[in-house]
Design an enzyme around this catalytic site. Structure first.
Site, PDB file in Angstrom:
ATOM      1  N   HIS A 250      -7.453  21.657  76.331  1.00  0.00           N
ATOM      2  CA  HIS A 250      -7.776  21.263  77.713  1.00  0.00           C
ATOM      3  C   HIS A 250      -8.533  19.941  77.766  1.00  0.00           C
ATOM      4  CE1 HIS A 250      -6.370  24.917  79.724  1.00  0.00           C
ATOM      5  NE2 HIS A 250      -6.777  25.555  78.653  1.00  0.00           N
TER       6      HIS A 250
ATOM      7  N   ASP B 119     -10.621  28.052  74.879  1.00  0.00           N
ATOM      8  CA  ASP B 119      -9.445  28.852  75.272  1.00  0.00           C
ATOM      9  C   ASP B 119      -8.154  28.071  75.086  1.00  0.00           C
ATOM     10  OD1 ASP B 119     -10.415  27.129  77.338  1.00  0.00           O
ATOM     11  OD2 ASP B 119      -8.867  27.997  78.636  1.00  0.00           O
ATOM     12  N   GLU B 120      -7.079  28.805  74.968  1.00  0.00           N
ATOM     13  CA  GLU B 120      -5.716  28.280  75.050  1.00  0.00           C
ATOM     14  C   GLU B 120      -5.490  27.018  74.226  1.00  0.00           C
ATOM     15  OE1 GLU B 120      -3.893  29.614  79.245  1.00  0.00           O
ATOM     16  OE2 GLU B 120      -5.244  27.901  79.395  1.00  0.00           O
ATOM     17  N   VAL B 121      -5.839  27.068  72.970  1.00  0.00           N
ATOM     18  CA  VAL B 121      -5.567  25.920  72.111  1.00  0.00           C
ATOM     19  C   VAL B 121      -4.133  26.043  71.598  1.00  0.00           C
ATOM     20  CG1 VAL B 121      -6.273  24.660  70.043  1.00  0.00           C
ATOM     21  CG2 VAL B 121      -7.982  25.842  71.458  1.00  0.00           C
TER      22      VAL B 121
ATOM     23  N   GLU C 102     -10.937  33.601  73.259  1.00  0.00           N
ATOM     24  CA  GLU C 102     -10.187  33.176  72.070  1.00  0.00           C
ATOM     25  C   GLU C 102     -11.090  32.605  70.991  1.00  0.00           C
ATOM     26  OE1 GLU C 102      -9.454  32.404  75.214  1.00  0.00           O
ATOM     27  OE2 GLU C 102      -7.389  31.684  75.412  1.00  0.00           O
TER      28      GLU C 102
END
Lengths: 529, 529
Positions: free
Chosen positions: B275, B333-335, B385
């Protein structure tokens, strides 16, 4: 987070945001916006590499033949809109104007737009109004009707984008345009929540920006009766939510006039025999008094009493005077049969008259109501239920399809020779995650099996804003830009189906509506407006 | 039309609308609203049949012991709010005040509310702030902390309702109240759309009206970097959507101050290593340069270069000075691992250092980042995460659960001794038809299998307003009243689960927020606000 839905609609690269914007694997950048893209897309459009500059302080729109109050007021509006365009965040990268391209000639100043209206103005919009126009951004509008002029001015205003030094820019463009369907509507329910007149005006503004031309005013329903009747003032006095939550005769006239000068028809709906609880607050005699386990409650209108029909007839006579459009919507949807079934007198009546089902009772009811409408030279519109058992309604009756298998219904109704409107795809109260305009956009009203003659009976459609969970606070956001998708489907040629191209135009169109005071919500995901 | 969802939540009869309102089979009338119902519901509340009258022009709130700027400003705000209550559409039927009930004594005039703050004011809100208060509407507030006073004033203002002749009415009520969870947050994403400072202020107003106490400012993300850094001004100069779509140091200080005086903490989030695309516009050196099929693109931060950690460390030093709260959210998050996987140097590094998976690479990254936060006496918050492979994070680290099986995750994280926040249930960008607050309301963060010790580690939760499809135009409508449901779940006792009762209080609360300038959307279906 929650970006699954966006992954499919992201367009790579964004000149408008910053030329050096990095582009990485996950996720993509914002959706590109067009610059001077027109929504809904015109039927025929040709642009060159040339462009004109406009000094917004020295720009005029000039009638060269016929004019009238509608045109004068439109000119005032659009001059203001064009002037406000200098504040738009959507503009060409300024490198373009240096004339580096081989086909680019030095920009000329456009100081006026000439409006050639070849016929005298009509006084009010109607189903068969002519909306065709020709527009050249070198300074000419031609139309045979005031309504086409209004659409042309809207198109011109959308082609104008900011330039340097408070100047504006418009690409040299030639457009011949007309709508695919004559009836492009928006239903607004003002019973489940009261919507103030100011918000109704802004809805009408937004409709004009999307070339929608029918405001279907679902003005009363079970929950409240805000319409102040001249003949029966007690209906709103007792049936409105609150004393101030009403539409006086002046309010109604104001709305009709606001719509008229924008080329928008106002079709009122007084839904019968169901959805009438609020009528019963002052006139319980027209509703069914339930019995048995529903004792003490009131149901749909009483279909076996003369007083019911007399009351409807009298009210509709007033409505048809107040609302100048030739069409009136008389509802006919979602009639619950439990209360009729509980009523001894209704069940006895049915036996005596050999009426085998409540559907037939409803059919008889709607026949009488539509006859009283047509007796006054008006034409009724009904919801689909009114016609399912009854395709032999008065000729001319229009049926509006809102639920179930619309392809089958449109086939059936048009097969019986009735004209029809599509709404099934365009229920704006049905929410989905993300920018959910794509499903509206993809819906094609002619996508049913039927002859050419049948297809010609499809007059268009309406997006429907039922007001269970919208109020003044969020109704504009819910309507725009979601109804814009239906607006393009109904205006533009059937082959207008390039979703990516539409997405980029809609991105700009949302910014444009925002600039014009319509708080349209984001269409596509992350963005700069 | 479309009323299936409403059928289940309709309450019969509506004294508030009109006593003679008819009640019929299908559909039901509007939902009743409470009159003077408090949202969120207090821990302990007892009312009598007595009530007091308030002349809003002659009413004061008086500190009788300690005071401070926070209290002075709160008094100014709440006097104004109480005065505006005369315009509320929610009021008792006026028959009540005639004293016909046997237990009703003649109404007394309440001319002042005395605030007994037993300790000097704290300067800034914090995780362990004391929000307990006692309130008697006969004119007394007692609290040991300024934060409890703020909550008490909010409660008092909600108990006040209109009376006749521009007077106000408050039922005799005694309340002892305190929150169930100390961390009751709202995440606002200001990267996917820029949210203006004025709208942030109104969000903070709305939070105060719901006793939410943490503004989780997800200030930057892939799409834009609006935070104007003192050390790295190029981050926003190049990474913001537009030059004016930024938060200057003054803007940030204004937001923190606006929140502080309302007892709301501001926790910034600078999400790493994913992000971060907008960071790369000015600092491509900290992102991974992808190779292979992703050649030319940039991925998450480069986890094997010192420059990355130095940059984060320097920026976070600034952030920790600018934001006074002890907590800082560092994301995690969300890597996406595709780009890391494409990078020769990263894959080589992993082989050389025996790092078996990208998850472990991420774990190492987050360990370094959280260490640099804790080295400065701050405490990190991370998305789930960051901790899945890594439950041995620095002690004190808080983990925020947002996706997947939250019961399993909360069990796992608390079992490892970590404190946790619930967000999985409260993603405000997930839309459903109708008034969709019920699902938020039903979510109980302690409803997982675990010991008492584990449950104590649940600090509360946050509703999350990701901004893919919200902008200034619709963000307030989306947040309120849907986050109100989470607010009550987090404040009120666990047994507060009477949906019908809550529905009626929420109906009033929406009207109340509207009156106070928050355009909350309808909660329950048709209604009068």
């Amino acid at each position: 987070m929650y970006r699954g839905i966006l992954a499919t609609i992201v367009v790579i690269g964004s000149l408008l945001v910053t030329a050096s914007f990095a582009y990485i694997v996950n996720p993509g950048p914002v959706v590109n916006a067009t610059v001077g893209g027109v929504w809904p897309r015109p039927k025929y459009l040709r642009s060159t590499d040339n462009y004109f500059l406009i000094d917004p302080k020295n720009f005029s729109i000039l009638p060269v033949e016929n004019t009238c109050d509608i045109l004068d007021k439109a000119i005032t509006r659009y001059i203001k809109i064009i002037q406000s365009t200098v504040h738009s965040p959507i503009y060409y990268p300024h490198v373009v104007h240096n004339g580096s391209g081989t086909n680019v000639t030095p920009a000329q100043i456009l100081s006026s737009l000439k409006v050639n209206l070849t016929s005298p103005c009509e006084q009010k919009p109607h189903l068969k109004m002519d909306e065709w126009y020709f527009l050249s951004t070198s300074g000419t509008i031609i139309s045979h009707s005031i309504w086409g002029v209004l659409r042309a001015l809207e198109t011109f205003s959308q082609l104008v984008t900011p330039y340097e030094n408070q100047m504006l820019r418009v690409t040299e463009t030639h457009i011949r345009d007309e709508p695919r369907f004559p009836h492009r509507g928006l239903l607004v329910d003002t019973s489940r929540h009261y919507i103030s007149k100011d918000i109704l005006f802004r809805i009408l503004d937004g409709m004009a920006y999307n070339k929608l031309n029918v405001f279907h005013w679902h003005i009363v329903d079970d929950h409240s009766f805000p319409y102040v009747s001249k003949k029966f003032p007690e209906l709103s006095a007792k049936g409105a939510f609150r004393p101030e939550m009403i539409y006086t005769q002046k309010d109604v006239a104001d709305v009709i006039e606001y719509a008229r000068i924008r080329g928008i028809r106002v079709i009122p709906e007084f839904d019968v025999p169901g959805h009438t609880r609020s009528w019963g607050v002052s006139h319980p005699e027209v509703l069914t008094q339930c019995e048995g386990s529903y004792q003490g409650l009131m149901g749909p209108m009483n279909p076996i009493k003369d007083v019911t029909y007399q009351f409807i007839d009298e009210l509709f006579r007033e409505v048809q005077e107040v609302f100048p459009d030739q069409y009136i919507h008389v509802g006919g949807d979602e009639v619950g049969f439990e209360c009729w079934n509980s009523s001894t007198e209704i069940v006895d009546y049915m036996k005596k008259n050999n009426i085998s089902s409540f559907s037939f009772l409803q059919k008889n009811f709607m026949e009488k109501v539509t006859r009283s409408v047509t007796a006054l030279d008006n034409i009724p519109i009904v919801w689909q239920e009114a016609m399912v058992e009854n395709v032999d309604m008065p000729p001319g009756t229009i049926v509006q399809v809102w639920t179930g298998d619309w392809r089958v219904l449109l086939f059936m109704f048009t097969k019986a020779g009735h004209r029809a409107l599509m709404s099934e795809c365009w229920y704006l109260d049905h929410l989905e995650n993300g920018g959910d305009w794509k499903k509206y956009y993809n819906c094609e009203p002619l996508d049913f099996i039927g002859s050419e003659e049948q297809k010609k009976l499809i007059l268009g459609g309406e997006a429907c804003m039922w007001a269970e969970v919208v109020s003044d606070r969020n109704i504009l956001q819910r309507i725009f830009p979601r109804s814009s998708a239906a607006a393009e489907r109904l205006w533009s040629p059937q082959h207008t189906r390039n979703f990516v191209e539409a997405q980029q135009r809609l991105e700009e169109h949302v910014c444009r509506m925002n600039l014009r005071g319509i708080p349209a919500q984001p269409a596509n995901g992350p963005g700069i407006c």
